[in-house]
Design a protein around this motif. Structure first.
Motif, PDB file in Angstrom:
ATOM      1  N   ASP A   1      -0.131 -14.882 -20.026  1.00  0.00           N
ATOM      2  CA  ASP A   1      -0.519 -14.764 -21.162  1.00  0.00           C
ATOM      3  C   ASP A   1      -0.736 -13.176 -21.776  1.00  0.00           C
ATOM      4  N   ASN A   2      -1.412 -12.391 -20.857  1.00  0.00           N
ATOM      5  CA  ASN A   2      -1.810 -11.249 -21.227  1.00  0.00           C
ATOM      6  C   ASN A   2      -0.433 -10.032 -21.374  1.00  0.00           C
ATOM      7  N   ILE A   3       0.920 -10.696 -21.165  1.00  0.00           N
ATOM      8  CA  ILE A   3       2.069  -9.849 -21.113  1.00  0.00           C
ATOM      9  C   ILE A   3       2.089  -9.455 -22.825  1.00  0.00           C
ATOM     10  N   LEU A   4       1.670 -10.153 -23.707  1.00  0.00           N
ATOM     11  CA  LEU A   4       1.641  -9.804 -25.078  1.00  0.00           C
ATOM     12  C   LEU A   4       1.488  -8.315 -25.329  1.00  0.00           C
ATOM     13  N   ASN A   5       0.243  -7.874 -24.749  1.00  0.00           N
ATOM     14  CA  ASN A   5      -0.239  -6.479 -25.060  1.00  0.00           C
ATOM     15  C   ASN A   5       1.065  -5.566 -24.693  1.00  0.00           C
ATOM     16  N   LYS A   6       1.712  -5.835 -23.474  1.00  0.00           N
ATOM     17  CA  LYS A   6       2.777  -4.879 -23.045  1.00  0.00           C
ATOM     18  C   LYS A   6       4.050  -5.102 -23.754  1.00  0.00           C
ATOM     19  N   VAL A   7       4.399  -6.200 -24.358  1.00  0.00           N
ATOM     20  CA  VAL A   7       5.525  -6.377 -25.451  1.00  0.00           C
ATOM     21  C   VAL A   7       5.287  -5.829 -26.700  1.00  0.00           C
ATOM     22  N   ALA A   8       3.978  -5.832 -27.062  1.00  0.00           N
ATOM     23  CA  ALA A   8       3.671  -5.041 -28.361  1.00  0.00           C
ATOM     24  C   ALA A   8       3.876  -3.747 -28.303  1.00  0.00           C
ATOM     25  N   ASP A   9       3.750  -2.931 -27.175  1.00  0.00           N
ATOM     26  CA  ASP A   9       3.686  -1.555 -26.792  1.00  0.00           C
ATOM     27  C   ASP A   9       5.295  -1.277 -26.678  1.00  0.00           C
TER      28      ASP A   9
ATOM     29  N   GLY B   1      -8.849 -13.667 -27.205  1.00  0.00           N
ATOM     30  CA  GLY B   1      -8.542 -12.445 -26.432  1.00  0.00           C
ATOM     31  C   GLY B   1      -7.502 -12.248 -25.603  1.00  0.00           C
ATOM     32  N   LYS B   2      -6.528 -12.928 -25.606  1.00  0.00           N
ATOM     33  CA  LYS B   2      -5.313 -12.802 -25.018  1.00  0.00           C
ATOM     34  C   LYS B   2      -4.433 -11.600 -25.361  1.00  0.00           C
ATOM     35  N   ILE B   3      -4.660 -11.117 -26.440  1.00  0.00           N
ATOM     36  CA  ILE B   3      -3.886 -10.257 -26.882  1.00  0.00           C
ATOM     37  C   ILE B   3      -4.919  -9.364 -27.729  1.00  0.00           C
ATOM     38  N   LYS B   4      -4.765  -7.922 -27.621  1.00  0.00           N
ATOM     39  CA  LYS B   4      -5.646  -7.010 -28.399  1.00  0.00           C
ATOM     40  C   LYS B   4      -5.360  -6.985 -29.821  1.00  0.00           C
ATOM     41  N   ALA B   5      -6.349  -6.704 -30.698  1.00  0.00           N
ATOM     42  CA  ALA B   5      -5.913  -6.733 -32.143  1.00  0.00           C
ATOM     43  C   ALA B   5      -5.067  -5.709 -32.492  1.00  0.00           C
ATOM     44  N   ASP B   6      -5.204  -4.550 -31.768  1.00  0.00           N
ATOM     45  CA  ASP B   6      -4.446  -3.256 -32.346  1.00  0.00           C
ATOM     46  C   ASP B   6      -3.036  -3.635 -31.767  1.00  0.00           C
ATOM     47  N   LYS B   7      -2.738  -4.524 -30.991  1.00  0.00           N
ATOM     48  CA  LYS B   7      -1.337  -4.622 -30.238  1.00  0.00           C
ATOM     49  C   LYS B   7      -0.980  -5.972 -31.514  1.00  0.00           C
ATOM     50  N   ALA B   8      -1.417  -6.811 -31.944  1.00  0.00           N
ATOM     51  CA  ALA B   8      -1.099  -7.791 -32.861  1.00  0.00           C
ATOM     52  C   ALA B   8      -0.944  -7.764 -34.191  1.00  0.00           C
ATOM     53  N   PHE B   9      -1.662  -6.785 -34.961  1.00  0.00           N
ATOM     54  CA  PHE B   9      -1.485  -6.497 -36.366  1.00  0.00           C
ATOM     55  C   PHE B   9      -0.610  -5.074 -36.436  1.00  0.00           C
ATOM     56  N   SER B  10       0.219  -5.303 -37.418  1.00  0.00           N
ATOM     57  CA  SER B  10       1.105  -4.288 -37.580  1.00  0.00           C
ATOM     58  C   SER B  10       1.002  -3.651 -39.176  1.00  0.00           C
TER      59      SER B  10
END
Length: 443
Positions: A201-209, A341-350
């Motif tokens: 699940d936490n891979i979302l943060n890296k994908v966002a970057d 909490g599985k993805i950080k807000a700064d990664k999710a919102f564009s």
């Protein structure tokens, strides 16, 4: 130039959607005899505006602050916070004088229009272009894995057979963001051996970057045979031609197109020696890469096959509805990931910079523009339904409570809730814009 195209697409797309969203509120209000005082694209903050005209008792205009738009509905506690008007006795043409069910429809008008617009665009795109995809069975060389994919155990050349036990029919199932939004297990074939790889699940943060392509590229591995040579780019100047098969970069053998791309990116702004075969004859070229490590080439599909499903006018409608529904539910899944909490807000919102770069891009292709605008239209519908007081969803919640109680909530409560909502939205806006600008600056 690419930057200007991105900004132009973003402004045009958002302007269309904002006008149509507000038009939904406007038409619903007028249908119930409610007076609308202003209809603005962008905000005329502190009284400054770029243009305005008055027709039929309504002031139409364009504000200077490009953060959306609004309609000012008489007798409604909204963005204007017009306390003087609200202190007067209710008038028959005011929002507050109408039954709760009518006010509910007015508040849902913008969201309904955004959903209808998204469905309509997806419908028309399906009707005009059909649905073109790569059958997974035609992917002979396997997947092209990025750094994120390597971290979770995937390798170049793996063949993805199933997702959560369901056989993969289309290759784009593998590269869709859907595989990030639920507990996903990939069944793969690696050199004849069947393995399972779980996507955490936490891979979302890296994908966002880094981008989704750094998990699994949208293009499978292909032979490095040239199909496109872009004019006035280094490859064209070197003498490379369409049909050349690249065999080595700086003396190191390459097998797939990804090997060529990786080798070139490792030699940014440098002279590179390229070995290629042309009609059975070995050729050698010297090419200077640009600052991104590219030379202006594209590769053939090779063994890959493209299949297209064409739809009639009415056949395309359920395709558009389904695409809108998938987009809506994807937004809901994404928000749930943030809340858990599985993805950080700064990664999710564009913010606008990220939307321009990731959604619209720097090349203006009308089909892509409309597809991107449809995605954003559904996303706006979802965001506006969130139960935040200053958003349509907040008003909807209060109206439903009123309908259950049988009496309206007090003006003081509504004013306080509206102010809290503005603080939440302003904080979120500052956070998203600040994060957006920071990311753009460091890049």
């Amino acid at each position: 130039m690419n930057g200007l195209i991105m900004v132009a697409q973003l402004l045009l797309g958002l302007s269309i959607l904002v006008i149509l969203h507000e038009l939904g509120h406007f038409l619903a209000a007028r249908a119930f005899g409610i007076k609308v005082e202003k209809f603005y694209l962008f905000f005329d903050a502190w009284g400054f505006k770029l243009f305005s005209i008055k027709r039929g008792g309504v002031e139409y205009g364009i504000g200077w602050l490009p953060l959306g738009g609004y309609v000012k509905i008489a007798g409604m506690i909204d963005e204007s916070m017009d306390k003087e008007q609200m202190a007067l006795p209710p008038q028959p043409w005011e929002f507050r004088s109408k039954p709760a069910w009518q006010r509910l429809i007015v508040m849902l008008g913008g969201v309904i229009v955004n959903i209808v617009v998204g469905i309509f665009i997806f419908w028309m795109l399906a009707f005009k272009f059909g649905d073109t995809y790569i059958p997974n069975s035609s992917v002979k060389n396997g997947i092209n894995v990025g750094v994120i994919g390597e971290e979770i155990g995937l390798k170049d050349g793996d063949h993805v057979l199933a997702i959560n036990g369901k056989k993969v029919i289309r290759f784009d199932e593998i590269t869709s963001s859907n595989i990030l939004l639920s507990h996903t297990t990939l069944t793969i074939d690696r050199n004849g051996k069947t393995l399972e790889v779980k996507i955490p699940d936490n891979i979302l943060n890296k994908v966002a970057d880094l981008g989704l392509d750094e998990l699994i590229s949208r293009t499978p591995l292909r032979l490095p045979k040239l199909d496109t040579i872009i004019a006035n780019r280094p490859a064209a100047a070197s003498g490379l031609l369409k049909g050349d098969l690249i065999t080595a970069i700086n003396g190191k053998a390459v097998k797939y197109d990804a090997d060529v791309s990786d080798a070139l990116k490792a030699q940014k702004s440098k002279d590179v020696q390229i070995d290629a075969m042309r009609d059975g004859v070995a050729k050698q070229f010297t090419v200077k890469t640009d600052s991104l490590g590219t030379i202006g080439i594209g590769f053939t599909l090779g063994d890959l096959k493209l299949e297209t499903i064409q739809y009639g006018f009415f056949q395309a409608l359920p395709i558009g509805v389904n695409q809108a529904w998938v987009t809506f539910t994807d937004n809901a899944k994404g928000i749930s990931k943030v809340l858990t909490g599985k993805i950080k807000a700064d990664k999710a919102f564009s913010g606008p910079v990220a939307i321009a770069q990731k959604v619209y891009g720097g090349v203006w292709v009308w089909s892509h523009f409309w597809a991107s605008t449809a995605l954003i239209s559904i996303a706006l519908a979802f965001m506006n339904l969130l139960p935040i007081p200053a958003l349509d969803g907040g008003h909807v919640v209060f109206l439903i409570v009123e309908m259950i109680k049988g009496k309206p909530l007090g003006d003081k409560f509504m004013e306080g809730a509206q102010m809290v909502g503005f603080v939440i939205l302003l904080s979120l806006m500052v956070f998203v814009l600040g994060n957006d600008i920071f990311k753009a600056f460091i890049k």
